[in-house]
Write a protein that holds these residues in place. Structure first.
Motif, PDB file in Angstrom:
ATOM      1  N   ALA A   1      -5.237  -6.547   5.528  1.00  0.00           N
ATOM      2  CA  ALA A   1      -4.063  -5.923   6.147  1.00  0.00           C
ATOM      3  C   ALA A   1      -2.992  -6.963   6.442  1.00  0.00           C
ATOM      4  O   ALA A   1      -1.800  -6.734   6.196  1.00  0.00           O
ATOM      5  N   ARG A   2      -3.421  -8.126   6.959  1.00  0.00           N
ATOM      6  CA  ARG A   2      -2.444  -9.168   7.271  1.00  0.00           C
ATOM      7  C   ARG A   2      -1.816  -9.743   6.002  1.00  0.00           C
ATOM      8  O   ARG A   2      -0.628 -10.083   5.996  1.00  0.00           O
ATOM      9  N   LEU A   3      -2.588  -9.842   4.930  1.00  0.00           N
ATOM     10  CA  LEU A   3      -2.023 -10.312   3.665  1.00  0.00           C
ATOM     11  C   LEU A   3      -0.943  -9.349   3.183  1.00  0.00           C
ATOM     12  O   LEU A   3       0.122  -9.766   2.718  1.00  0.00           O
ATOM     13  N   SER A   4      -1.216  -8.068   3.306  1.00  0.00           N
ATOM     14  CA  SER A   4      -0.230  -7.058   2.923  1.00  0.00           C
ATOM     15  C   SER A   4       1.023  -7.168   3.790  1.00  0.00           C
ATOM     16  O   SER A   4       2.154  -7.113   3.286  1.00  0.00           O
ATOM     17  N   ASP A   5       0.829  -7.347   5.106  1.00  0.00           N
ATOM     18  CA  ASP A   5       1.967  -7.496   6.016  1.00  0.00           C
ATOM     19  C   ASP A   5       2.777  -8.751   5.684  1.00  0.00           C
ATOM     20  O   ASP A   5       4.018  -8.738   5.746  1.00  0.00           O
TER      21      ASP A   5
ATOM     22  N   THR B   1       7.559   2.834   3.681  1.00  0.00           N
ATOM     23  CA  THR B   1       6.608   1.792   3.311  1.00  0.00           C
ATOM     24  C   THR B   1       7.348   0.555   2.816  1.00  0.00           C
ATOM     25  O   THR B   1       8.167   0.653   1.905  1.00  0.00           O
ATOM     26  N   PRO B   2       7.089  -0.628   3.404  1.00  0.00           N
ATOM     27  CA  PRO B   2       7.739  -1.850   2.925  1.00  0.00           C
ATOM     28  C   PRO B   2       7.399  -2.122   1.461  1.00  0.00           C
ATOM     29  O   PRO B   2       6.263  -1.890   1.016  1.00  0.00           O
ATOM     30  N   ILE B   3       8.381  -2.609   0.725  1.00  0.00           N
ATOM     31  CA  ILE B   3       8.190  -2.862  -0.703  1.00  0.00           C
ATOM     32  C   ILE B   3       7.049  -3.843  -0.924  1.00  0.00           C
ATOM     33  O   ILE B   3       6.243  -3.692  -1.845  1.00  0.00           O
ATOM     34  N   GLY B   4       6.964  -4.867  -0.070  1.00  0.00           N
ATOM     35  CA  GLY B   4       5.925  -5.880  -0.233  1.00  0.00           C
ATOM     36  C   GLY B   4       4.526  -5.304  -0.179  1.00  0.00           C
ATOM     37  O   GLY B   4       3.618  -5.794  -0.862  1.00  0.00           O
ATOM     38  N   GLN B   5       4.322  -4.263   0.626  1.00  0.00           N
ATOM     39  CA  GLN B   5       3.004  -3.638   0.694  1.00  0.00           C
ATOM     40  C   GLN B   5       2.658  -2.929  -0.610  1.00  0.00           C
ATOM     41  O   GLN B   5       1.507  -2.967  -1.065  1.00  0.00           O
ATOM     42  N   VAL B   6       3.637  -2.287  -1.219  1.00  0.00           N
ATOM     43  CA  VAL B   6       3.393  -1.617  -2.501  1.00  0.00           C
ATOM     44  C   VAL B   6       3.072  -2.659  -3.572  1.00  0.00           C
ATOM     45  O   VAL B   6       2.152  -2.488  -4.377  1.00  0.00           O
ATOM     46  N   VAL B   7       3.828  -3.768  -3.571  1.00  0.00           N
ATOM     47  CA  VAL B   7       3.568  -4.852  -4.527  1.00  0.00           C
ATOM     48  C   VAL B   7       2.172  -5.412  -4.312  1.00  0.00           C
ATOM     49  O   VAL B   7       1.441  -5.706  -5.275  1.00  0.00           O
ATOM     50  N   SER B   8       1.777  -5.547  -3.051  1.00  0.00           N
ATOM     51  CA  SER B   8       0.448  -6.074  -2.740  1.00  0.00           C
ATOM     52  C   SER B   8      -0.653  -5.176  -3.294  1.00  0.00           C
ATOM     53  O   SER B   8      -1.685  -5.663  -3.768  1.00  0.00           O
ATOM     54  N   ARG B   9      -0.452  -3.863  -3.254  1.00  0.00           N
ATOM     55  CA  ARG B   9      -1.451  -2.937  -3.794  1.00  0.00           C
ATOM     56  C   ARG B   9      -1.627  -3.159  -5.302  1.00  0.00           C
ATOM     57  O   ARG B   9      -2.744  -3.180  -5.818  1.00  0.00           O
ATOM     58  N   ILE B  10      -0.509  -3.285  -6.012  1.00  0.00           N
ATOM     59  CA  ILE B  10      -0.563  -3.396  -7.469  1.00  0.00           C
ATOM     60  C   ILE B  10      -1.074  -4.759  -7.905  1.00  0.00           C
ATOM     61  O   ILE B  10      -1.879  -4.868  -8.838  1.00  0.00           O
ATOM     62  N   ALA B  11      -0.630  -5.805  -7.231  1.00  0.00           N
ATOM     63  CA  ALA B  11      -0.974  -7.164  -7.647  1.00  0.00           C
ATOM     64  C   ALA B  11      -2.255  -7.666  -6.993  1.00  0.00           C
ATOM     65  O   ALA B  11      -3.267  -7.882  -7.660  1.00  0.00           O
ATOM     66  N   ASN B  12      -2.237  -7.807  -5.662  1.00  0.00           N
ATOM     67  CA  ASN B  12      -3.364  -8.446  -4.968  1.00  0.00           C
ATOM     68  C   ASN B  12      -4.609  -7.575  -4.896  1.00  0.00           C
ATOM     69  O   ASN B  12      -5.728  -8.042  -5.127  1.00  0.00           O
ATOM     70  N   ASP B  13      -4.433  -6.293  -4.541  1.00  0.00           N
ATOM     71  CA  ASP B  13      -5.609  -5.451  -4.333  1.00  0.00           C
ATOM     72  C   ASP B  13      -6.346  -5.144  -5.631  1.00  0.00           C
ATOM     73  O   ASP B  13      -7.581  -5.125  -5.655  1.00  0.00           O
ATOM     74  N   THR B  14      -5.616  -4.912  -6.715  1.00  0.00           N
ATOM     75  CA  THR B  14      -6.305  -4.695  -7.990  1.00  0.00           C
ATOM     76  C   THR B  14      -6.976  -5.984  -8.463  1.00  0.00           C
ATOM     77  O   THR B  14      -8.032  -5.938  -9.099  1.00  0.00           O
ATOM     78  N   GLU B  15      -6.389  -7.130  -8.123  1.00  0.00           N
ATOM     79  CA  GLU B  15      -7.008  -8.409  -8.489  1.00  0.00           C
ATOM     80  C   GLU B  15      -8.317  -8.605  -7.720  1.00  0.00           C
ATOM     81  O   GLU B  15      -9.296  -9.127  -8.255  1.00  0.00           O
ATOM     82  N   ALA B  16      -8.347  -8.170  -6.468  1.00  0.00           N
ATOM     83  CA  ALA B  16      -9.585  -8.254  -5.687  1.00  0.00           C
ATOM     84  C   ALA B  16     -10.661  -7.352  -6.273  1.00  0.00           C
ATOM     85  O   ALA B  16     -11.842  -7.719  -6.304  1.00  0.00           O
ATOM     86  N   VAL B  17     -10.271  -6.174  -6.759  1.00  0.00           N
ATOM     87  CA  VAL B  17     -11.229  -5.275  -7.400  1.00  0.00           C
ATOM     88  C   VAL B  17     -11.756  -5.907  -8.691  1.00  0.00           C
ATOM     89  O   VAL B  17     -12.918  -5.745  -9.058  1.00  0.00           O
ATOM     90  N   ARG B  18     -10.879  -6.634  -9.375  1.00  0.00           N
ATOM     91  CA  ARG B  18     -11.311  -7.345 -10.590  1.00  0.00           C
ATOM     92  C   ARG B  18     -12.475  -8.281 -10.270  1.00  0.00           C
ATOM     93  O   ARG B  18     -13.443  -8.393 -11.040  1.00  0.00           O
ATOM     94  N   ASP B  19     -12.390  -8.966  -9.120  1.00  0.00           N
ATOM     95  CA  ASP B  19     -13.477  -9.866  -8.734  1.00  0.00           C
ATOM     96  C   ASP B  19     -14.794  -9.116  -8.558  1.00  0.00           C
ATOM     97  O   ASP B  19     -15.867  -9.675  -8.799  1.00  0.00           O
ATOM     98  N   LEU B  20     -14.706  -7.855  -8.131  1.00  0.00           N
ATOM     99  CA  LEU B  20     -15.928  -7.055  -7.981  1.00  0.00           C
ATOM    100  C   LEU B  20     -16.627  -6.896  -9.326  1.00  0.00           C
ATOM    101  O   LEU B  20     -17.827  -7.124  -9.446  1.00  0.00           O
TER     102      LEU B  20
END
Length: 582
Positions: free
Chosen positions: A194-198, A115-134
């Motif tokens: 998915a593209r943001l993660s990539d 798994t690329p490191i950037g994808q793991v970082v995206s899960r912790i930073a970007n994806d949890t931030e998107a859930v925050r918006d929910l």
């Protein structure tokens, strides 16, 4: 145990703060009730005090004061409920982010290999931030809107039952529009995430290998690859916005205008037959106008909600991965350090064994060296000993105990490792030795650096032991970084020391310092060395020569040289190469 749905798991996070949320909702109900009382007061003023000959100024002023009081209550209530709901949402996301970070520490290393490191970082930073918006936007808007709609329809039924029933038919229509919106929008949002993660993964990789990209003139190719991802995300974002534009404010606004016109026509027709009051007419139009604002608010937040659910799916996908608990090591006794591999076989991919029936034993105070060409299995032996992977067959023991019975933290507590490319963290030098371990004092740090020969160059730095090191230690030479990593291993005082090609990438002058440091660090410990330079392991108690995952020769330096086999040829080749360098 079956996996819970994403919605249930998100609800479980919110349930922890159920009393705060219930309290906020009660305050919200009071605020909405105060807001909705305004048009009814206006209707009373119009019908009872402005449309009659007897105009009671005192009563009008009293009702106006009540109106102002309700507005003040609504304002305070809205601020309070918004603050409680949003602060609760932040707390929920903080908990989720910490749960994700904790679980990442438990996930086996194999996941990070693929798994690329950037994808793991995206899960912790970007994806949890998107859930925050929910939680902060959609949930707050949804709850506020539902309470408002309930209050508005209650007021409409009080004013006119037939027209209220007609307006009630709007809700299923808007729900249908929302379902269609969600169905077609989700496809594009999933691709966008998915593209943001990539893109994050590619940016991370590009920064790490920027010297290679520039040295091989790969800048344009890298930009072109990034543009493909960026363009794909842009195209899908445009498609999603198109759906949003067609199914949100425009359609709600159009329906709202038509319904308002119908209500005006209805009241106009009624006024010809009965003496309908202007106050009722005003109140009904006011309440009707308020119906569409919460619906528009829900539509505006649907994209955030979908993005949040897509992101939550990705976050929970990581949390669902099997992991090992981070165990406590306070009462772990120090092992003697007797390492034994007993007929160990291992493969990263099924059917492609990288280690085949490996057996050897290392005792306290002994140095065992692993040599062989790239891909022979040297690093795989170390990875198994550290518990990063599990052997497919055979057994690995420390002091006679199978390492599979240790927790990972218990296994590694008394192990130290020095890598070929030592990693230094952002922070000062003393931190990079102690890693904030409370058992390692500043004096112990200084003694460790002194013992490995690093003290002279550190004391010449402007801030000495407090000198800040940038990430990866790029401001220091490779030899200096290596000496600091030796001091780190010495400060932690392991019973088993692992040196992974620790002298492979340094010059001959620095090698002398490293060799002295190696002797200091390995004294009295079981030491396993992956050796690239065979001259550095001449004094090893046992040398294991690996070829295609098997031990093909074993013995000390003199024994192996006398055999004139694979080790002899490797040594002779390196000796000639070094002679040519001189």
């Amino acid at each position: 145990m079956p996996k819970q749905s994403t919605a249930r798991r998100l609800f479980a996070y919110a349930l922890v703060y159920k009393f705060r949320i219930i309290g906020a909702l009660l305050i919200l109900c009071c605020a909405v009730g105060a807001e909705l009382g305004g048009p009814y007061i206006t209707k009373t003023i119009i019908d009872q005090h402005l449309s009659t000959d007897a105009r009671d100024l005192a009563a009008v002023l009293g009702l106006l004061a009540l109106y102002m009081g309700l507005l003040l209550i609504a304002s305070i209530g809205n601020f309070t409920q918004a603050y409680i709901l949003q602060s609760t949402a932040l707390q929920i996301i903080k908990n989720m982010r910490m749960d994700l970070m904790r679980h990442i520490q438990r996930i086996p290393l194999r996941y990070f290999d693929n798994t690329p490191i950037g994808q793991v970082v995206s899960r912790i930073a970007n994806d949890t931030e998107a859930v925050r918006d929910l939680f902060m936007s959609f949930m707050a808007t949804f709850v506020v809107s539902m309470v408002q709609l309930t209050g508005i329809f209650a007021a409409l039924f009080i004013l006119d039952v037939r027209l209220a029933l007609f307006c009630l038919l709007l809700l299923p229509l808007f729900v249908l529009i929302m379902i269609i919106h969600l169905k077609y929008s989700k496809v594009f949002i999933t691709i966008m995430r998915a593209r943001l993660s990539d893109m994050n993964a590619m940016i991370n990789e590009s920064i790490v290998v920027m010297p290679i990209i520039q040295a091989f003139r790969r800048e344009k190719v890298t930009i072109d690859e990034f543009e493909v991802l960026n363009e794909d995300r842009y195209v899908n974002q445009i498609k999603q916005f198109r759906i949003f534009s067609l199914s949100s404010r425009n359609i709600v606004g159009t329906i709202g205008s038509l319904v308002t016109a119908l209500v005006i026509w209805y009241f106009g027709r009624e006024s010809l037959q009965t003496a309908i009051s202007f106050g009722v007419f005003y109140a009904f139009i006011d309440y009707l106008g308020r119906i569409f604002q919460p619906i528009i608010g829900i539509f505006d937040q649907l994209t955030n909600a979908q993005r949040a659910f897509v992101s939550a799916d990705k976050v929970f996908a990581i949390m669902d991965m099997e992991g090992h608990e981070v165990g406590k090591t306070d009462h772990v006794s120090r092992p003697e350090g007797i390492v034994k591999f007993d007929d160990v076989t291992f493969a990263y991919k099924a059917g492609e064994n990288v280690l085949k029936r490996i057996s050897f034993e290392a005792h306290k105070g002994e140095t065992v060296a692993l040599v062989g060409h790239t891909g022979s299995g040297k690093s795989s032996i170390i990875n198994l000993l550290l518990g990063f992977y599990e052997p497919d067959d055979g057994k690995i023991t420390i002091d006679g105990r199978d390492i599979s019975t240790f927790s990972k933290q218990e296994l590694r507590k008394h192990m130290g490792i020095v890598l070929q490319d030592p990693f230094l963290f952002a922070g000062d030098i003393k931190f990079n030795v102690s890693l904030y371990n409370e058992e390692i004092s500043l004096d112990r740090v200084k003694n460790a650096l002194k013992d490995v020969g690093a003290a002279p160059f550190i004391e010449q730095l402007p801030n000495g032991y407090d000198e800040q090191v940038v990430e990866r230690g790029s401001t220091l030479s490779s030899g200096q970084r290596q000496l600091i990593s030796f001091a780190r291993a010495l400060a932690f005082d392991p019973s088993i020391l692992i040196l992974d090609e620790a002298t492979a990438s340094i010059d001959s002058e620095t090698e002398g310092l490293i060799q002295k440091a190696l002797k200091v660090v390995s004294e009295g410990r079981t030491t396993l060395v992956i050796a690239h330079r065979l001259s550095t392991i001449r004094d090893a108690d046992q040398i294991l020569v690996l070829h295609r995952g098997e031990i093909v020769e074993r013995g000390n330096h003199d024994t192996l040289m006398a055999l004139e086999g694979r080790y002899y040829k490797m040594y002779q080749l390196q000796t000639r190469e070094r002679a040519l360098e001189v």
